[in-house]
Design an enzyme around this catalytic site. Structure first.
Site, PDB file in Angstrom:
ATOM      1  N   PHE A  73       1.005  -1.063  -0.074  1.00 53.54           N
ATOM      2  CA  PHE A  73      -0.040   0.077  -0.088  1.00 53.54           C
ATOM      3  C   PHE A  73       1.103   1.447  -0.129  1.00 53.54           C
ATOM      4  CE2 PHE A  73      -2.498  -3.157   2.178  1.00 53.54           C
ATOM      5  CZ  PHE A  73      -3.831  -3.014   2.505  1.00 53.54           C
ATOM      6  N   SER A 117      -4.820   1.900  -8.768  1.00 53.99           N
ATOM      7  CA  SER A 117      -6.144   2.866  -9.145  1.00 53.99           C
ATOM      8  C   SER A 117      -6.806   2.610 -10.529  1.00 53.99           C
ATOM      9  CB  SER A 117      -5.071   3.634  -8.565  1.00 53.99           C
ATOM     10  OG  SER A 117      -6.047   4.896  -8.562  1.00 53.99           O
ATOM     11  N   TYR A 141       0.286  10.158 -10.880  1.00 58.00           N
ATOM     12  CA  TYR A 141       0.267   9.723 -10.428  1.00 58.00           C
ATOM     13  C   TYR A 141      -0.577   8.336 -10.246  1.00 58.00           C
ATOM     14  CZ  TYR A 141      -2.451   7.431  -7.271  1.00 58.00           C
ATOM     15  OH  TYR A 141      -3.742   5.798  -6.744  1.00 58.00           O
ATOM     16  N   LYS A 145       1.631   4.228 -11.196  1.00 61.00           N
ATOM     17  CA  LYS A 145       0.914   2.981 -10.818  1.00 61.00           C
ATOM     18  C   LYS A 145       0.554   1.978 -12.119  1.00 61.00           C
ATOM     19  CE  LYS A 145      -0.471   3.426  -6.801  1.00 61.00           C
ATOM     20  NZ  LYS A 145      -0.699   2.875  -5.216  1.00 61.00           N
TER      21      LYS A 145
END
Ligand code: UFG
Length: 343
Positions: A73, A117, A141, A145
């Site tokens: 995480f 995500s 971002y 991912k």
């Protein structure tokens, strides 16, 4: 055998840690406390304030504990911030994954459940979004991912590491009882921001645009309760334990709520009017993001249970009203300062 939870002091990680402990798992946490809180770590888990990028310290933890699996995480997760600080996102997220995978390979650890995500899809043309939608991130971002997923694929193929990549939609809510919950500094997410009004921390909510192509003109998102999300992690762990192949799964409730619907639902939960004003659109916000989670339902056997807006907001409200300034230690001041600066 222990499960290493990277980012186990963060919002979603700390919920996962509790569920793992309840399931009788041995849990080792690594978290650099950049956005996590030591206070969110429950007794019963072994905790190291270590950055996953510090491969020497990470290696020592793998050496000391019999790590069998990883849940990852640990990452920076603010879309807007990533646009301004892309190199920080690539360093923390992508290099963090590099260090983790290297350590896993060195210690022969062969399975990982990863926090991905919906941001990997960017602005999809088709709703609901399934896993076949093109990967076209619109922010560093989302790009980080997407790269982390690709790293797992290539490294996994070469070194026999299997992964379950879980692509979250809009995560919200808190554990029953409200002992832990969401605390970001700065807070950018809609539900905690809306609840800052009844907490007296903000006079009103700015709705970012009301001219979208949606029924009431405000953006529609798929809100998924953090406990349902954690259930999917346990099922993904189980899937890998049963020998499941590496795969990606969308995790959303498959329901869309507009910004205005969230404000109205929050009003009914807290029993107060929540004043709002309409502001300009926020850059990069698509009209509508709703998941198809059919694959997770079919392959993992997952069923989200807390899917009504009121249920999700009620559980978030329990946490925020019990702990209006979030966690105790000095991050509390960060939150205070942030709230002050915004008004
Ligand atoms: N919004 C407002 N006012 C606010 C805050 C948010 O109107 O003060 C709106 C946003 O414009 C958006 C919706 O509320 O339409 C939800 O916004 P959030 O910031 O809560 O969440 P996002 O949909 O932007 O982001 C979420 C996750 C990201 C993830 C992304 C994937 O938080 O980590 O979904 O699309 F990358």
């Amino acid at each position: 055998m222990a499960i290493l939870v990277c980012g186990g002091a963060g919002y979603i990680g700390s919920h996962a840690v509790r569920a793992l402990l309840e399931g009788g798992e041995e849990v080792v946490i690594v978290d650099n406390l950049l956005t996590g809180f030591a206070e969110a770590v429950p007794p019963g888990a072994e905790f190291y304030a270590v950055d996953v990028r510090d491969s020497e310290k990470l290696g020592a933890i793998f050496q000391k504990h019999d790590i069998g699996e990883v849940m990852h995480f640990a990452a920076s997760s603010q879309v807007g911030e990533s646009v301004v600080k892309p190199l920080f996102y690539f360093n923390n997220n992508v290099y963090g994954m590099q260090s983790l995978l290297e350590t896993m390979v060195r210690h022969g650890v062969g399975s990982i459940v990863f926090s991905s995500s919906a941001a990997v899809y960017g602005e999809p043309l088709v709703t609901p979004i399934d896993e076949k939608a093109p990967i076209a991130p619109k922010s560093p971002y989302g790009e980080s991912k997407a790269i982390m997923e690709k790293m797992m694929r290539w490294v996994g193929a070469a070194h026999k590491i299997r992964f379950a990549s879980l692509r979250y939609f809009n995560v919200a809510g808190a554990i029953e009882g409200g002992a832990i919950g969401e605390a970001h500094a700065p807070e950018t997410h809609l539900i905690p921001i809306v609840l800052q009004v009844p907490l007296g921390q903000r006079r009103n909510v700015t709705v970012f645009g009301d001219d979208y192509d949606t029924p009431d003109g405000t953006c529609v998102r798929d809100y998924i309760h953090v406990c349902d999300l954690v259930d999917a992690h346990l099922l993904a762990l189980d899937y890998l334990r049963r020998g499941g192949e590496s795969d990606r799964f969308n995790l959303g409730s498959e329901k869309g709520f507009s910004v205005m619907e969230i404000i109205r639902a929050a009003e009914s939960v807290v029993g107060r009017i929540i004043p709002f004003s309409i502001g300009p659109r926020r850059a990069g916000d698509p009209d509508k993001l709703v998941a198809s989670s059919e694959k997770a339902k079919k392959i993992l056997g997952w069923t989200p249970r807390l899917t009504a807006a009121e249920e999700i907001i009620q559980s978030a409200w329990k946490w925020h009203s019990a702990r209006p300034l979030g966690y105790k230690h000095n991050d509390q001041n960060k939150l205070k300062d942030q709230n002050r600066n915004e008004h």
